[in-house]
Scaffold this motif. Structure first.
Motif, PDB file in Angstrom:
ATOM      1  N   UNK A 214       0.855  -1.196   0.000  1.00 59.17           N
ATOM      2  CA  UNK A 214       0.000   0.000   0.000  1.00 59.17           C
ATOM      3  C   UNK A 214       0.892   1.247   0.000  1.00 59.17           C
ATOM      4  N   UNK A 215       0.383   2.390  -0.436  1.00 60.69           N
ATOM      5  CA  UNK A 215       1.157   3.637  -0.380  1.00 60.69           C
ATOM      6  C   UNK A 215       1.319   4.083   1.074  1.00 60.69           C
ATOM      7  N   UNK A 216       2.365   4.851   1.342  1.00 57.41           N
ATOM      8  CA  UNK A 216       2.535   5.412   2.675  1.00 57.41           C
ATOM      9  C   UNK A 216       1.491   6.512   2.902  1.00 57.41           C
ATOM     10  N   UNK A 217       1.336   7.028   4.123  1.00 57.78           N
ATOM     11  CA  UNK A 217       0.291   8.034   4.394  1.00 57.78           C
ATOM     12  C   UNK A 217       0.377   9.285   3.527  1.00 57.78           C
ATOM     13  N   UNK A 218       1.568   9.595   2.988  1.00 56.91           N
ATOM     14  CA  UNK A 218       1.739  10.798   2.173  1.00 56.91           C
ATOM     15  C   UNK A 218       1.656  10.510   0.676  1.00 56.91           C
ATOM     16  N   UNK A 219       1.576   9.253   0.299  1.00 57.32           N
ATOM     17  CA  UNK A 219       1.478   8.881  -1.107  1.00 57.32           C
ATOM     18  C   UNK A 219       2.762   9.053  -1.878  1.00 57.32           C
ATOM     19  N   UNK A 220       3.902   9.118  -1.171  1.00 60.80           N
ATOM     20  CA  UNK A 220       5.186   9.330  -1.848  1.00 60.80           C
ATOM     21  C   UNK A 220       5.943   8.033  -2.097  1.00 60.80           C
ATOM     22  N   UNK A 221       5.779   7.069  -1.226  1.00 62.82           N
ATOM     23  CA  UNK A 221       6.461   5.775  -1.369  1.00 62.82           C
ATOM     24  C   UNK A 221       5.458   4.664  -1.073  1.00 62.82           C
TER      25      UNK A 221
END
Length: 286
Positions: free
Chosen positions: A246-253
């Motif tokens: 899943x993406x990290x909470x910030x959607x960067x990684x």
């Protein structure tokens, strides 16, 4: 005088005749007894009944007590034999498990280019079950801080403290923030994506692999291995398999949940791998 003897003779003869008659009468088969005979027979039979029943009961009671005693002794003996058998059975499976673990550790293919030290696990505290183990080798055996530690199933941690004859190993399941391990995911198509193992979810029993590229094509079942890019561990020590992405909470990684390959509840022996460093030409050197 002659008359007196005649009387005695007559009485004697009469008595003999009566005796012979009685004997003959008693020997004669009869369907019915006389009342004196019936009385005698009934009286004797009643006394036999009265005294015979308690005697039989007492004899049977003593026989039952003896049988119960014998059964108790046999039961006690069987229980002792069963306990001994259970102990031998448990020891057999314990030795069998240890033998199989040692046999596996002598055939760890991933370590063909590195020197490994087999060490027994001698301590593990309950309150630090997921954090640390103590092994029975130290600096006298060439163990150094930072060495990788694994079981036949996969990588489990690194040496973090060394004494003369023992060493402490911090497990990868230690949830502390400073427990970071350089790793990569290899996909079924052969792609590699580098990241960092940072943390452990004790509720799900999964490792957290973070800092993966957001466009990484990672799927459930892809393998996670150690990476030499961290300058501590050799490449390709199996850590586990991806169970979710899943993406990290910030959607960067991206973040992967990784199921460890090793069984952390059953560690009897470990392999401690000598440290390697990455030379300028990309070759591992001890």
């Amino acid at each position: 005088m002659p008359g007196f003897f005649n009387k005695k003779l007559i009485i004697l003869l009469t008595s003999l005749i009566l005796l012979v008659a009685l004997i003959g009468f008693s020997l004669k088969e009869r369907t019915k007894l006389s009342w004196p005979e019936q009385f005698v027979h009934d009286t004797v039979g009643w006394f036999q009944f009265v005294f015979n029943k308690p005697a039989q009961y007492a004899a049977g009671l003593f026989e039952n007590i003896e049988e119960i005693r014998n059964v108790y002794k046999e039961n006690k003996k069987l229980k002792a034999e069963l306990r001994d058998y259970a102990e031998l059975h448990a020891k057999y499976y314990d030795l069998k498990s240890k033998y199989e673990n040692l046999e596996k550790q002598l055939h760890v293919d991933a370590l063909s280019a590195s020197k490994a030290h087999i060490a027994p696990v001698i301590g593990r505290s309950f309150d630090q079950w997921n954090q640390m183990i103590i092994v029975g080798k130290g600096s006298q055996s060439g163990i150094q801080k930072g060495m990788a530690v694994l079981t036949p199933e996969g990588f489990i941690g690194r040496v973090t403290s060394v004494s003369q004859f023992t060493s402490e190993v911090t497990l990868i399941t230690d949830p502390s923030d400073n427990n970071q391990i350089s790793a990569f995911v290899v996909t079924k198509g052969g792609k590699k994506y580098n990241g960092m193992i940072e943390g452990y979810d004790q509720n799900k029993h999964v490792l957290l692999l973070k800092k993966l590229p957001i466009d990484a094509k990672i799927k459930k079942g892809d393998f996670v291995m150690t990476s030499r890019l961290g300058g501590v561990f050799p490449d390709d020590l199996l850590i586990g398999k991806v169970v979710s992405v899943k993406p990290d909470p910030y959607g960067l990684t991206k973040v992967c949940e990784v199921e460890p390959a090793a069984d952390f509840n059953n560690i009897d022996y470990v392999d401690i791998i000598e440290k390697t460093s990455l030379s300028p030409n990309g070759v591992d050197t001890p």
